[in-house]
Design a protein around this motif. Sequence first.
Motif, short mmCIF file in Angstrom:
data_model
loop_
_atom_site.label_atom_id
_atom_site.label_comp_id
_atom_site.label_asym_id
_atom_site.label_seq_id
_atom_site.Cartn_x
_atom_site.Cartn_y
_atom_site.Cartn_z
N GLU A 1 35.07 22.43 86.92
CA GLU A 1 35.90 22.21 85.74
C GLU A 1 36.49 20.81 85.73
OE1 GLU A 1 39.69 24.18 83.37
OE2 GLU A 1 38.76 25.31 85.00
N ASN B 1 33.75 18.43 84.69
CA ASN B 1 33.46 18.55 83.26
C ASN B 1 34.56 17.92 82.41
OD1 ASN B 1 31.04 19.91 83.72
ND2 ASN B 1 32.00 21.93 83.59
N GLU B 2 35.80 18.19 82.73
CA GLU B 2 36.91 17.65 81.95
C GLU B 2 37.05 16.14 82.14
OE1 GLU B 2 38.26 19.22 79.60
OE2 GLU B 2 37.59 21.23 80.14
N THR C 1 35.18 14.02 79.34
CA THR C 1 35.91 13.87 78.08
C THR C 1 37.16 13.03 78.27
OG1 THR C 1 35.08 16.02 77.38
CG2 THR C 1 36.94 15.13 76.15
N THR C 2 37.85 13.21 79.37
CA THR C 2 39.07 12.46 79.63
C THR C 2 38.77 10.97 79.71
OG1 THR C 2 40.03 14.35 80.77
CG2 THR C 2 41.05 12.20 81.19
N LEU D 1 44.84 21.39 85.83
CA LEU D 1 43.68 21.27 84.95
C LEU D 1 44.08 21.49 83.49
CD1 LEU D 1 41.14 23.15 87.22
CD2 LEU D 1 41.09 20.71 86.67
N ASN D 2 44.94 22.47 83.26
CA ASN D 2 45.42 22.71 81.90
C ASN D 2 46.22 21.52 81.37
OD1 ASN D 2 44.28 25.27 81.91
ND2 ASN D 2 46.19 26.32 82.40
N VAL E 1 43.95 18.76 80.05
CA VAL E 1 43.43 19.07 78.72
C VAL E 1 44.54 18.94 77.68
CG1 VAL E 1 42.42 20.89 77.29
CG2 VAL E 1 41.60 20.54 79.63
N ARG F 1 45.49 15.26 77.17
CA ARG F 1 44.36 14.57 76.56
C ARG F 1 44.32 14.88 75.06
NH1 ARG F 1 39.38 16.73 78.98
NH2 ARG F 1 39.32 18.13 77.19
N SER G 1 35.52 16.82 72.30
CA SER G 1 35.85 17.40 73.60
C SER G 1 34.82 18.44 74.02
CB SER G 1 37.24 18.05 73.56
OG SER G 1 38.23 17.09 73.36
N TYR G 2 34.62 19.44 73.19
CA TYR G 2 33.69 20.53 73.53
C TYR G 2 32.59 20.61 72.48
CZ TYR G 2 37.63 21.42 76.50
OH TYR G 2 38.65 21.26 77.40
#
Length: 176
Positions: A10, A13-14, A17-18, A131-132, A135, A138, A155-156
């Motif tokens: 995770e 993956n994040e 985008t970050t 992690l939250n 997101v 961001r 993002s997704y």
Amino acid sequence: MSQIKIFTEELANEAVTTRKMLGRIPSDQFAWQPHQRSMTIKRLATHIGDLPGWIQMVLDTDELDFQNTTWAEPDLNTTEEVLAFFEESLKKAKKSLSEANEEELDKIWTLRSGEAIYDRSTKAQVIRMCLNQIVHHRAQMGVYLRLLDIPIPGSYGPSADEHEDMIPKEETEAAS
């Protein structure tokens, strides 16, 4: 699948985008803020860059006591510096996760300021919160950029800025 593997994937993956979101921040807008109670872009970008490092801190310690910390926020003044800080923070998080074991995730981690305890959660719960937070902040940066009329990355999936065909037809006709 282990929690550590889930967190590692995770985070990776994040990070994609970050990185894209942080890369859109114009250095000449670092002092801008949408409201007097909001963070400046510089402060928000620095916080986003720092958040992966919290994973290392959580795995390497049992608490953060704001009254007894030597941590100081770095003075980042360009987009390149923010991206470099994020990459270093990410590197530390990945290393700590690669060295962690599942049993360690069940240990309690405390967030406090002296005697005032703000939170006591398992290390796994705090890593999930980190992690939250990446997101969440961001997405907050996405709003800042949108208010400055700076195209935002998806993002997704693609953002409306990345695919004109996603903009409702009425909007494109009204702009003509």
